[in-house]
Design a protein around this motif. Structure first.
Motif, PDB file in Angstrom:
ATOM      1  N   TYR A  60     -42.592 -21.625  19.087  1.00  0.00           N
ATOM      2  CA  TYR A  60     -41.209 -21.591  18.607  1.00  0.00           C
ATOM      3  C   TYR A  60     -40.267 -21.358  19.784  1.00  0.00           C
ATOM      4  CZ  TYR A  60     -43.184 -21.097  13.946  1.00  0.00           C
ATOM      5  OH  TYR A  60     -43.874 -21.291  12.783  1.00  0.00           O
ATOM      6  N   CYS A  61     -39.276 -22.221  19.932  1.00  0.00           N
ATOM      7  CA  CYS A  61     -38.255 -22.034  20.971  1.00  0.00           C
ATOM      8  C   CYS A  61     -37.202 -21.068  20.426  1.00  0.00           C
ATOM      9  CB  CYS A  61     -37.643 -23.376  21.370  1.00  0.00           C
ATOM     10  SG  CYS A  61     -36.444 -24.050  20.206  1.00  0.00           S
ATOM     11  N   PRO A  62     -36.267 -20.599  21.251  1.00  0.00           N
ATOM     12  CA  PRO A  62     -35.260 -19.672  20.733  1.00  0.00           C
ATOM     13  C   PRO A  62     -34.320 -20.320  19.717  1.00  0.00           C
ATOM     14  CG  PRO A  62     -34.902 -20.093  23.072  1.00  0.00           C
ATOM     15  CD  PRO A  62     -36.171 -20.785  22.688  1.00  0.00           C
ATOM     16  N   GLY A  63     -34.279 -21.639  19.670  1.00  0.00           N
ATOM     17  CA  GLY A  63     -33.398 -22.313  18.713  1.00  0.00           C
ATOM     18  C   GLY A  63     -34.068 -22.686  17.409  1.00  0.00           C
ATOM     19  N   CYS A  64     -35.411 -22.590  17.342  1.00  0.00           N
ATOM     20  CA  CYS A  64     -36.113 -22.959  16.110  1.00  0.00           C
ATOM     21  C   CYS A  64     -35.603 -22.112  14.948  1.00  0.00           C
ATOM     22  CB  CYS A  64     -37.620 -22.760  16.273  1.00  0.00           C
ATOM     23  SG  CYS A  64     -38.440 -24.084  17.176  1.00  0.00           S
ATOM     24  N   GLY A  65     -35.212 -22.781  13.897  1.00  0.00           N
ATOM     25  CA  GLY A  65     -34.669 -22.108  12.732  1.00  0.00           C
ATOM     26  C   GLY A  65     -33.156 -21.990  12.760  1.00  0.00           C
ATOM     27  N   GLY A  66     -32.528 -22.467  13.821  1.00  0.00           N
ATOM     28  CA  GLY A  66     -31.075 -22.359  13.940  1.00  0.00           C
ATOM     29  C   GLY A  66     -30.318 -23.140  12.872  1.00  0.00           C
ATOM     30  N   LEU A  67     -30.793 -24.358  12.561  1.00  0.00           N
ATOM     31  CA  LEU A  67     -30.134 -25.140  11.501  1.00  0.00           C
ATOM     32  C   LEU A  67     -30.336 -24.488  10.141  1.00  0.00           C
ATOM     33  CD1 LEU A  67     -30.863 -28.839  12.496  1.00  0.00           C
ATOM     34  CD2 LEU A  67     -28.657 -27.677  12.458  1.00  0.00           C
ATOM     35  N   ARG A  68     -31.542 -23.968   9.886  1.00  0.00           N
ATOM     36  CA  ARG A  68     -31.788 -23.276   8.617  1.00  0.00           C
ATOM     37  C   ARG A  68     -30.920 -22.034   8.519  1.00  0.00           C
ATOM     38  NH1 ARG A  68     -36.925 -25.465   9.798  1.00  0.00           N
ATOM     39  NH2 ARG A  68     -37.469 -23.734  11.141  1.00  0.00           N
ATOM     40  N   SER A  69     -30.730 -21.370   9.667  1.00  0.00           N
ATOM     41  CA  SER A  69     -29.873 -20.192   9.713  1.00  0.00           C
ATOM     42  C   SER A  69     -28.419 -20.554   9.410  1.00  0.00           C
ATOM     43  CB  SER A  69     -29.984 -19.542  11.096  1.00  0.00           C
ATOM     44  OG  SER A  69     -29.177 -18.415  11.184  1.00  0.00           O
ATOM     45  N   ALA A  70     -27.937 -21.633  10.020  1.00  0.00           N
ATOM     46  CA  ALA A  70     -26.561 -22.078   9.761  1.00  0.00           C
ATOM     47  C   ALA A  70     -26.397 -22.498   8.303  1.00  0.00           C
ATOM     48  CB  ALA A  70     -26.203 -23.238  10.697  1.00  0.00           C
ATOM     49  N   HIS A  71     -27.403 -23.176   7.757  1.00  0.00           N
ATOM     50  CA  HIS A  71     -27.348 -23.595   6.351  1.00  0.00           C
ATOM     51  C   HIS A  71     -27.255 -22.367   5.444  1.00  0.00           C
ATOM     52  CE1 HIS A  71     -28.124 -26.107   2.835  1.00  0.00           C
ATOM     53  NE2 HIS A  71     -28.990 -25.184   2.448  1.00  0.00           N
ATOM     54  N   ALA A  72     -28.079 -21.365   5.719  1.00  0.00           N
ATOM     55  CA  ALA A  72     -28.050 -20.147   4.898  1.00  0.00           C
ATOM     56  C   ALA A  72     -26.706 -19.436   5.026  1.00  0.00           C
ATOM     57  CB  ALA A  72     -29.193 -19.218   5.304  1.00  0.00           C
ATOM     58  N   LEU A  73     -26.150 -19.380   6.235  1.00  0.00           N
ATOM     59  CA  LEU A  73     -24.844 -18.732   6.416  1.00  0.00           C
ATOM     60  C   LEU A  73     -23.737 -19.459   5.657  1.00  0.00           C
ATOM     61  CD1 LEU A  73     -24.646 -17.574  10.141  1.00  0.00           C
ATOM     62  CD2 LEU A  73     -24.652 -16.160   8.100  1.00  0.00           C
ATOM     63  N   THR A  74     -23.767 -20.778   5.670  1.00  0.00           N
ATOM     64  CA  THR A  74     -22.731 -21.521   4.957  1.00  0.00           C
ATOM     65  C   THR A  74     -22.835 -21.332   3.449  1.00  0.00           C
ATOM     66  OG1 THR A  74     -24.060 -23.546   4.923  1.00  0.00           O
ATOM     67  CG2 THR A  74     -22.479 -23.292   6.753  1.00  0.00           C
ATOM     68  N   HIS A  75     -23.989 -20.893   2.982  1.00  0.00           N
ATOM     69  CA  HIS A  75     -24.173 -20.613   1.559  1.00  0.00           C
ATOM     70  C   HIS A  75     -24.082 -19.117   1.263  1.00  0.00           C
ATOM     71  CE1 HIS A  75     -25.081 -24.682   0.183  1.00  0.00           C
ATOM     72  NE2 HIS A  75     -25.590 -24.845   1.397  1.00  0.00           N
ATOM     73  N   GLY A  76     -23.679 -18.324   2.270  1.00  0.00           N
ATOM     74  CA  GLY A  76     -23.465 -16.900   2.074  1.00  0.00           C
ATOM     75  C   GLY A  76     -24.732 -16.067   1.984  1.00  0.00           C
ATOM     76  N   ASP A  77     -25.856 -16.575   2.463  1.00  0.00           N
ATOM     77  CA  ASP A  77     -27.129 -15.861   2.377  1.00  0.00           C
ATOM     78  C   ASP A  77     -27.481 -15.282   3.748  1.00  0.00           C
ATOM     79  OD1 ASP A  77     -29.599 -14.876   1.728  1.00  0.00           O
ATOM     80  OD2 ASP A  77     -30.397 -16.772   0.961  1.00  0.00           O
ATOM     81  N   LEU A  78     -26.915 -14.125   4.067  1.00  0.00           N
ATOM     82  CA  LEU A  78     -27.136 -13.501   5.373  1.00  0.00           C
ATOM     83  C   LEU A  78     -28.601 -13.103   5.594  1.00  0.00           C
ATOM     84  CD1 LEU A  78     -25.966 -12.554   8.062  1.00  0.00           C
ATOM     85  CD2 LEU A  78     -25.398 -10.381   6.952  1.00  0.00           C
TER      86      LEU A  78
END
Length: 145
Positions: A60-78
């Motif tokens: 896993y690179c340091p960016g792996c999961g970054g898009l999933r993280s952004a998707h969750a943030l845009t849906h208010g799921d911290l």
């Protein structure tokens, strides 16, 4: 009024609006990208390319999961965002603060009050390297996206 293109915009509301053009354009671009990530779920296969490092090495690179993280943030799921990539969440927060500082400085016609030295950059690099190392250890499985 000085109309020389090499000078700053005139003072006042019109000048402040013109000075805010680039920060507002960047904000619009980021908002459009986030709207796309919010609409197209990265958890569904086939929408986004796979991380090449993960694909070829299983690391896993340091960016792996970054898009999933952004998707969750845009849906208010911290909690889900932090679970996907905690460093990305921190980075989104830092970028938001830097944008606010940039926009405020631009509106006033002043330079951005942000000075990064070598120590700051090395510090960021060390945090990312440590995060990458820990998330790839068996004991760091809780950091996997």
């Amino acid at each position: 009024m000085n109309t020389d293109p090499g000078t700053t915009a005139p003072p006042g509301a019109d000048g402040a609006l013109r000075r805010l053009g680039v920060p507002l354009a960047v904000l619009g671009s980021v908002a459009a990208a986030l709207a796309y990530v919010a609409a197209v779920d990265p958890n569904e296969p086939g929408h986004y390319p796979a991380c090449p490092l993960l694909h070829y090495t299983g690391l896993y690179c340091p960016g792996c999961g970054g898009l999933r993280s952004a998707h969750a943030l845009t849906h208010g799921d911290l909690p889900a965002a932090l679970g996907a990539n905690a460093v990305a969440v921190a980075g989104f927060g830092v970028l938001a603060v830097v944008w606010v500082l940039w926009a405020a400085a631009a509106a006033r016609g002043r330079p951005v009050p942000l000075r990064l030295g070598r120590a700051h950059l090395w510090g960021v690099g060390a945090v990312l390297a440590l995060f990458t190392l820990v998330r790839n250890l068996p004991s760091g499985a809780w950091l996997h996206p």
